[in-house]
Enzyme design. Structure first.
Site, mmCIF file in Angstrom:
data_model
loop_
_atom_site.group_PDB
_atom_site.id
_atom_site.type_symbol
_atom_site.label_atom_id
_atom_site.label_comp_id
_atom_site.label_asym_id
_atom_site.label_seq_id
_atom_site.Cartn_x
_atom_site.Cartn_y
_atom_site.Cartn_z
ATOM 1 N N SER A 113 12.966 6.133 -14.002
ATOM 2 C CA SER A 113 11.881 6.915 -14.591
ATOM 3 C C SER A 113 11.810 8.312 -13.977
ATOM 4 C CB SER A 113 10.562 6.172 -14.391
ATOM 5 O OG SER A 113 9.472 7.043 -14.564
ATOM 6 N N SER A 114 11.929 8.371 -12.638
ATOM 7 C CA SER A 114 11.831 9.655 -11.942
ATOM 8 C C SER A 114 12.968 10.583 -12.328
ATOM 9 C CB SER A 114 11.895 9.454 -10.426
ATOM 10 O OG SER A 114 10.717 8.865 -9.984
ATOM 11 N N ARG A 174 1.856 0.645 15.012
ATOM 12 C CA ARG A 174 1.525 0.550 13.590
ATOM 13 C C ARG A 174 1.979 -0.805 13.056
ATOM 14 N NH1 ARG A 174 6.090 4.433 10.694
ATOM 15 N NH2 ARG A 174 4.998 3.806 8.803
ATOM 16 N N HIS A 207 0.843 -1.202 0.000
ATOM 17 C CA HIS A 207 0.000 0.000 0.000
ATOM 18 C C HIS A 207 0.876 1.249 0.000
ATOM 19 C CE1 HIS A 207 -2.904 3.059 1.197
ATOM 20 N NE2 HIS A 207 -2.149 3.332 2.257
ATOM 21 N N HIS A 209 15.472 12.699 12.020
ATOM 22 C CA HIS A 209 14.329 12.784 12.941
ATOM 23 C C HIS A 209 13.463 11.519 12.869
ATOM 24 C CE1 HIS A 209 12.174 15.218 9.554
ATOM 25 N NE2 HIS A 209 12.118 13.937 9.317
ATOM 26 N N HIS A 210 13.723 10.672 11.866
ATOM 27 C CA HIS A 210 13.012 9.393 11.801
ATOM 28 C C HIS A 210 13.678 8.345 12.686
ATOM 29 C CE1 HIS A 210 10.431 10.560 8.400
ATOM 30 N NE2 HIS A 210 11.449 11.315 8.053
ATOM 31 N N SER A 264 -1.344 26.821 -4.929
ATOM 32 C CA SER A 264 -1.008 28.221 -5.178
ATOM 33 C C SER A 264 -1.557 28.722 -6.512
ATOM 34 C CB SER A 264 0.511 28.414 -5.164
ATOM 35 O OG SER A 264 1.037 28.020 -3.916
ATOM 36 N N GLU A 293 12.022 12.775 -0.077
ATOM 37 C CA GLU A 293 10.933 12.155 -0.835
ATOM 38 C C GLU A 293 9.566 12.719 -0.420
ATOM 39 O OE1 GLU A 293 10.580 10.163 -3.382
ATOM 40 O OE2 GLU A 293 8.424 9.910 -3.114
ATOM 41 N N TYR A 349 8.973 15.649 0.520
ATOM 42 C CA TYR A 349 8.814 16.969 -0.102
ATOM 43 C C TYR A 349 8.663 16.873 -1.601
ATOM 44 C CZ TYR A 349 9.320 18.749 4.455
ATOM 45 O OH TYR A 349 9.074 18.993 5.775
ATOM 46 N N HIS A 365 13.329 11.362 3.606
ATOM 47 C CA HIS A 365 12.746 12.639 4.001
ATOM 48 C C HIS A 365 12.546 13.583 2.825
ATOM 49 C CE1 HIS A 365 11.052 15.634 6.505
ATOM 50 N NE2 HIS A 365 11.728 16.471 5.774
ATOM 51 N N TRP A 380 6.966 -0.142 3.961
ATOM 52 C CA TRP A 380 7.417 0.590 2.771
ATOM 53 C C TRP A 380 8.823 1.143 2.950
ATOM 54 C CZ3 TRP A 380 8.944 5.553 1.330
ATOM 55 C CH2 TRP A 380 8.877 6.533 2.325
ATOM 56 N N ASP A 416 6.446 22.022 -26.229
ATOM 57 C CA ASP A 416 6.410 20.667 -25.655
ATOM 58 C C ASP A 416 7.500 20.603 -24.597
ATOM 59 O OD1 ASP A 416 6.354 17.780 -25.240
ATOM 60 O OD2 ASP A 416 5.383 17.633 -27.192
ATOM 61 N N LYS A 453 4.178 29.918 3.783
ATOM 62 C CA LYS A 453 3.257 29.506 2.727
ATOM 63 C C LYS A 453 1.809 29.550 3.200
ATOM 64 C CE LYS A 453 6.160 26.666 -0.163
ATOM 65 N NZ LYS A 453 5.618 27.144 -1.442
ATOM 66 N N THR A 494 7.268 26.847 5.953
ATOM 67 C CA THR A 494 5.938 26.263 5.750
ATOM 68 C C THR A 494 4.864 27.243 6.227
ATOM 69 O OG1 THR A 494 6.930 24.107 6.150
ATOM 70 C CG2 THR A 494 4.536 24.198 6.115
HETATM 71 CU CU CU1 Z 1 11.260 13.287 7.659
#
Ligand code: CU1
Length: 525
Positions: A169-170, A450, A76, A302-303, A268, A255, A257, A253, A141, A105, A331, A328
């Site tokens: 691809s990315s 979890r 998932h 921080h993870h 926006s 990722e 963002y 991390h 994941w 293009d 924004k 943040t």
């Molecule tokens: Cu993070």
């Protein structure tokens, strides 16, 4: 030859039917392919979420066995991140960026085709691991070693290959966006005049190029640990499983963002249109996006507050993480200030955008709570974390995507979506997603872990409510499919100026305001 080209193609060259889509180098076609792929993956990943919520509907084991439950949470997460959210954002980029900067293009159209067509193969390989001997990946994941190395089934090697392809691809998509933005802007379209959606994607592309190789690195280290006798993550051979977490989160991390910055861009664009005001603080939005991107590289541990870091490390990562709240907040302030005293109307795209600001901010605040190292010790690996990142990614990124689809689908199809159905879809989703995820804060703080298929009795009530919200939210996205198909098939024709009341605001290239009209390219002054 050149003048006769279109005529010739009409007679014997132009691919039609399926081949049109296989061979296309047109940014709009490729955008469409990305968006449909993302939607299919949303349904596949969503079906897995339904399995998870069905198992957690009540305590005890009833629907699936624990191994399969772990496979569901793993797949998932992977499918939603790499299959749904990211490809949807690339789909938006393909459709909108060339039109927003006045380019015919993307800069590298053939590579664009290749970037897309890798995805269905990578996605299929990832999903096919479910049917392999020993089962699919069941390590979450984040695929921490040694669960993903020493103790993982053979299908993990196919998972690794799929991740490599997704990264390939990315990176190609990111190179294309950077090349397009730097080389293909219409005369007069300076960088600081670009619509904010283009800016957020431009910055995101650099994040992708920086961290996708790190992801490739970590899965390659897994591959050699698993098959070629290295021991990067194996203490018995002199390695360290915590190294895995360092390398993974150095990718992981940023990722987050990668998924959220383009969401900021979409919101926006929407908010100024329906507030009928220019975006407040355009340049501060650009700088805030850039500083969030920069900070995203230096907060990753921080993870890992519970891995036994030195106190100096915990303090550093705590303060750095909390600093992200500053850009943040800039924004959120700017979006609010854009709405302030605007003549607002609440068509469907605006509802999703306002919903995004409100719900994403809840996710931002719980993120702040988790950034505080001593309190994170309490939340770590609980359902509180699950609640947090689903506010950021489902009520956040997914809401921005849905808002973006309603905002631009009149432009993409030439048809107007049904406003009443769109509003029903929004309220149905907005209510059910909070029923789904808000109680997870409570059960998380109360200590429910979890990624575990069973739980103690005291968590039963909120889990049942959460599951009911989950089923309702899932159903709402099937309703969305119906709305999209209905819009493509027909409906009221969209006018050149879709969003009423926008006339007279004179959005032009010279203005950083949203590019929202039906002109194929902005007028250049
Ligand atoms: Cu993070």
């Amino acid at each position: 030859m050149s003048t006769a080209t279109t005529h010739d193609e009409h007679h014997h060259g132009a691919p039609s039917g399926l081949m049109r889509w296989v061979k296309t180098t047109n940014h709009k076609d490729i955008g469409t392919l990305y968006l449909w792929f993302a939607f299919i993956m949303l349904l596949v990943g969503g079906a897995m979420a339904m399995v998870i919520r069905a198992e957690l509907f009540q305590p005890g084991m009833q629907v699936v066995d624990p191994q399969f439950f772990n496979t569901m949470t793993t797949m998932h997460g992977l499918i939603m991140v790499f299959g749904a959210i990211m490809p949807a954002m690339v789909g938006f980029a393909n459709w909108q960026i060339p039109m927003m900067i006045g380019a015919p293009d993307m800069a590298l159209p053939r590579m664009n085709n290749w970037s897309f067509w890798i995805l269905p193969f990578a996605g299929t390989m990832l999903v096919s691991t479910l049917f392999m001997e020993g089962g699919g990946p069941a390590f979450g994941w984040t695929f921490y070693a040694p669960l993903s190395t020493t103790f993982a089934p053979a299908s993990t090697d196919f998972f690794i290959f799929a991740v490599h392809m997704l990264g390939f691809s990315s990176i190609m998509g990111a190179i294309n966006i950077i090349a397009t933005v730097l080389n293909m802007r219409a005369p007069g379209m300076t960088l600081m005049k670009m619509p904010l959606f283009v800016w957020t994607w431009f910055i995101t592309a650099f994040l992708l190029i920086a961290v996708m190789p790190v992801l490739a690195g970590v899965v390659t280290m897994m591959l050699t640990d698993r098959n070629f006798g290295t021991s990067f993550f194996d203490a018995a051979g002199g390695g360290d499983p915590v190294l895995f977490q360092h390398v993974f989160w150095f990718f992981g991390h940023p990722e987050v963002y990668i998924m959220i910055l383009p969401s900021f861009g979409i919101v926006s664009e929407i908010i100024p249109t329906f507030a009928r005001k220019k975006l407040f603080g355009y340049s501060s939005m650009v700088y805030a996006t850039a500083s969030i991107a920069f900070l995203s590289f230096i907060v990753y541990a921080h993870h890992m507050f519970t891995t036994g870091m030195p106190v100096a490390g915990e303090l550093y990562f705590m303060y750095a993480t909390i600093m992200i709240a500053v850009p943040t907040a800039v924004k959120v302030f700017n979006w609010t200030a854009t709405m302030w005293r605007g003549s607002m109307t609440f068509e469907t795209p605006m509802l999703w955008a306002v919903g995004f600001v409100f719900l994403f901010t809840i996710g931002g605040f719980t993120g702040l709570m988790m950034g505080v190292a001593p309190t994170d010790m309490q939340y770590h690996d609980t359902y509180f974390i699950v609640a947090h990142f689903h506010y950021v990614l489902a009520a956040g990124a997914l809401f921005a995507i849905l808002g973006g689809v309603y905002y631009w689908i009149p432009k993409w199809t030439g048809n107007m979506y049904n406003e009443r159905l769109g509003k029903i879809h929004f309220w149905w989703s907005a209510i059910s997603i909070n029923v789904l995820f808000f109680p997870q804060h409570f059960i998380g703080l109360a200590g429910m872990p979890r990624r575990i298929p069973d739980y103690s009795l005291q968590f039963a009530d909120w889990n049942m409510i959460s599951s009911l919200g989950g089923f309702a939210f899932g159903l709402a996205q099937i309703f969305f499919l119906f709305i999209v198909i209905k819009t493509i098939k027909g409906g009221e024709k969209a006018s050149g100026q879709v969003w009423e009341g926008a006339e007279g605001l004179e959005w032009t290239v010279a203005s950083p305001a949203p590019y929202h009209t039906f002109a194929t390219a902005p007028e250049v002054k």
